[in-house]
Design a protein around this motif. Structure first.
Motif, short mmCIF file in Angstrom:
data_model
loop_
_atom_site.label_atom_id
_atom_site.label_comp_id
_atom_site.label_asym_id
_atom_site.label_seq_id
_atom_site.Cartn_x
_atom_site.Cartn_y
_atom_site.Cartn_z
N ALA A 70 0.69 -0.80 -0.33
CA ALA A 70 0.29 0.07 0.27
C ALA A 70 0.89 1.28 -0.10
O ALA A 70 0.22 2.15 -0.70
N LYS A 71 1.89 1.02 0.84
CA LYS A 71 3.20 2.83 0.10
C LYS A 71 3.72 2.32 -0.85
O LYS A 71 3.97 3.65 -0.89
N GLN A 72 4.52 1.52 -1.12
CA GLN A 72 4.56 1.37 -2.08
C GLN A 72 3.82 2.10 -3.34
O GLN A 72 4.07 3.02 -4.43
N SER A 73 2.47 1.21 -3.75
CA SER A 73 2.01 1.59 -4.23
C SER A 73 0.38 1.78 -4.44
O SER A 73 -0.55 2.03 -5.78
N GLY A 74 0.10 2.41 -3.66
CA GLY A 74 -0.79 2.86 -2.91
C GLY A 74 -2.17 0.71 -2.83
O GLY A 74 -1.86 0.65 -3.41
N PHE A 75 -3.39 1.07 -2.03
CA PHE A 75 -4.10 0.56 -1.31
C PHE A 75 -5.02 -0.35 -1.89
O PHE A 75 -5.05 -1.39 -1.94
N SER A 76 -5.59 0.91 -2.94
CA SER A 76 -6.58 0.45 -3.84
C SER A 76 -6.18 -0.11 -5.29
O SER A 76 -7.35 -0.81 -5.77
N THR A 77 -4.41 -0.53 -5.41
CA THR A 77 -3.85 -1.17 -7.08
C THR A 77 -4.29 -2.70 -6.52
O THR A 77 -3.97 -3.08 -7.83
N VAL A 78 -3.95 -3.32 -5.87
CA VAL A 78 -4.39 -4.81 -5.60
C VAL A 78 -5.35 -4.90 -5.00
O VAL A 78 -6.05 -4.50 -4.45
N GLY A 79 -6.17 -5.95 -5.17
CA GLY A 79 -7.30 -6.81 -5.51
C GLY A 79 -6.74 -7.86 -4.21
O GLY A 79 -5.64 -8.26 -3.37
N VAL A 80 -7.71 -8.39 -3.61
CA VAL A 80 -7.87 -9.29 -2.42
C VAL A 80 -6.50 -10.62 -2.70
O VAL A 80 -5.65 -11.14 -2.10
N ASP A 81 -7.20 -11.24 -4.02
CA ASP A 81 -5.88 -12.15 -4.65
C ASP A 81 -4.15 -11.68 -4.71
O ASP A 81 -4.08 -12.77 -4.26
N GLY A 82 -4.81 -10.66 -4.87
CA GLY A 82 -3.12 -10.14 -5.01
C GLY A 82 -2.27 -10.49 -4.48
O GLY A 82 -0.99 -10.44 -3.55
N LEU A 83 -3.18 -9.42 -2.76
CA LEU A 83 -2.18 -9.27 -1.24
C LEU A 83 -2.08 -11.02 -0.77
O LEU A 83 -1.06 -10.94 -0.67
N MET A 84 -2.96 -11.73 -1.19
CA MET A 84 -2.88 -12.97 -0.72
C MET A 84 -2.02 -13.76 -1.25
O MET A 84 -0.90 -14.40 -0.75
N LYS A 85 -1.75 -14.06 -2.92
CA LYS A 85 -0.64 -14.08 -3.27
C LYS A 85 1.16 -13.81 -2.93
O LYS A 85 1.67 -13.99 -2.96
N ALA A 86 0.63 -12.14 -1.94
CA ALA A 86 2.31 -12.26 -2.08
C ALA A 86 2.32 -13.02 -0.84
O ALA A 86 4.34 -12.76 -0.90
N ILE A 87 1.79 -12.90 -0.50
CA ILE A 87 1.95 -14.24 0.88
C ILE A 87 2.26 -15.52 1.07
O ILE A 87 1.91 -16.31 1.39
N GLY A 88 1.72 -16.18 -0.24
CA GLY A 88 1.74 -17.56 -0.99
C GLY A 88 0.44 -18.75 0.06
O GLY A 88 0.95 -19.59 -0.23
N LEU A 89 -0.17 -17.73 -0.59
CA LEU A 89 -1.56 -18.10 0.09
C LEU A 89 -2.91 -17.56 -1.67
O LEU A 89 -2.92 -16.85 -2.28
N SER A 90 -4.02 -18.40 -1.31
CA SER A 90 -4.94 -18.37 -2.30
C SER A 90 -5.92 -16.76 -1.87
O SER A 90 -5.92 -17.24 -0.54
N GLY A 91 -6.61 -16.80 -2.64
CA GLY A 91 -7.84 -15.24 -2.35
C GLY A 91 -8.64 -15.61 -0.69
O GLY A 91 -9.20 -14.80 -0.33
N GLY A 92 -9.00 -17.00 -1.32
CA GLY A 92 -10.17 -17.51 -0.92
C GLY A 92 -9.37 -17.49 1.20
O GLY A 92 -10.88 -17.42 1.57
#
Length: 186
Positions: free
Chosen positions: A23-45
């Motif tokens: 969020a601090k690098q690119s903005g919070f609204s720019t990434v969806g839930v799937d992308g946020l979870m993928k970043a830590i190696g988990l599925s969006g669900g």
């Protein structure tokens, strides 16, 4: 498969940390839930076992980041520490690495567009920081002015592309704050 309570807390912390950096690098609204979870190696669900919504995650990020900013920038340890913090705050390193710095310049516009509960939460932490500075500076208005100038200088420096101009913005702001600190208090 069931995970332990500590695993869930660790995963939540990883998600908060990773999402705050993003969020601090690119903005919070720019990434969806799937992308946020993928970043830590988990599925969006898996997201919804940690947060009810993306807004709930943003509220947690704002609270966490502003609490940490208060811990880093709080001036209750004296004027010398306050002035050292200002020098670090108004640095090229802070301009170039928003993901490791204060959330206010990076997320301020998104906080301003958030729902009232998130804005209220941000207000709480901003006021605590300002009050900390006011105690050291012995001036409520000077604390607000310097806080605003620091955040604004960082935002302007980050908007510019030329490093020499960025440095001029930071240097000018630091010099002006120095004059304010040396002048009479009201």
């Amino acid at each position: 498969m069931r995970y332990s309570a500590s695993h869930k807390l660790e995963t939540r912390e990883k998600l908060l940390q990773s999402s705050a950096l993003s969020a601090k690098q690119s903005g919070f609204s720019t990434v969806g839930v799937d992308g946020l979870m993928k970043a830590i190696g988990l599925s969006g669900g898996a997201f919804y076992s940690h947060f009810a919504s993306k807004d709930a995650l943003f509220a947690s990020i704002v609270e966490r980041e502003l609490r940490q900013s208060l811990e880093r920038l709080g001036a209750d340890r004296g004027r010398d520490k306050f002035e050292r913090c200002l020098k670090l705050y108004l640095s090229m390193s802070h301009v170039e690495h928003p993901e490791t710095g204060c959330a206010l310049p990076a997320l301020g516009a998104e906080i301003a567009r958030s729902d009232p509960l998130i804005r209220q939460q941000a207000e709480h932490w901003i006021c605590q920081l300002q009050e900390s500075w006011a105690r050291v500076l012995e001036s409520d208005s000077l604390a607000w002015a310097i806080l605003s100038q620091c955040i604004g200088a960082l935002v302007v420096a980050r908007m510019l592309i030329t490093p020499d101009l960025q440095r001029r913005v930071l240097k000018s702001s630091h010099e002006e704050i120095g004059r304010q600190l040396a002048g009479p208090r009201t």
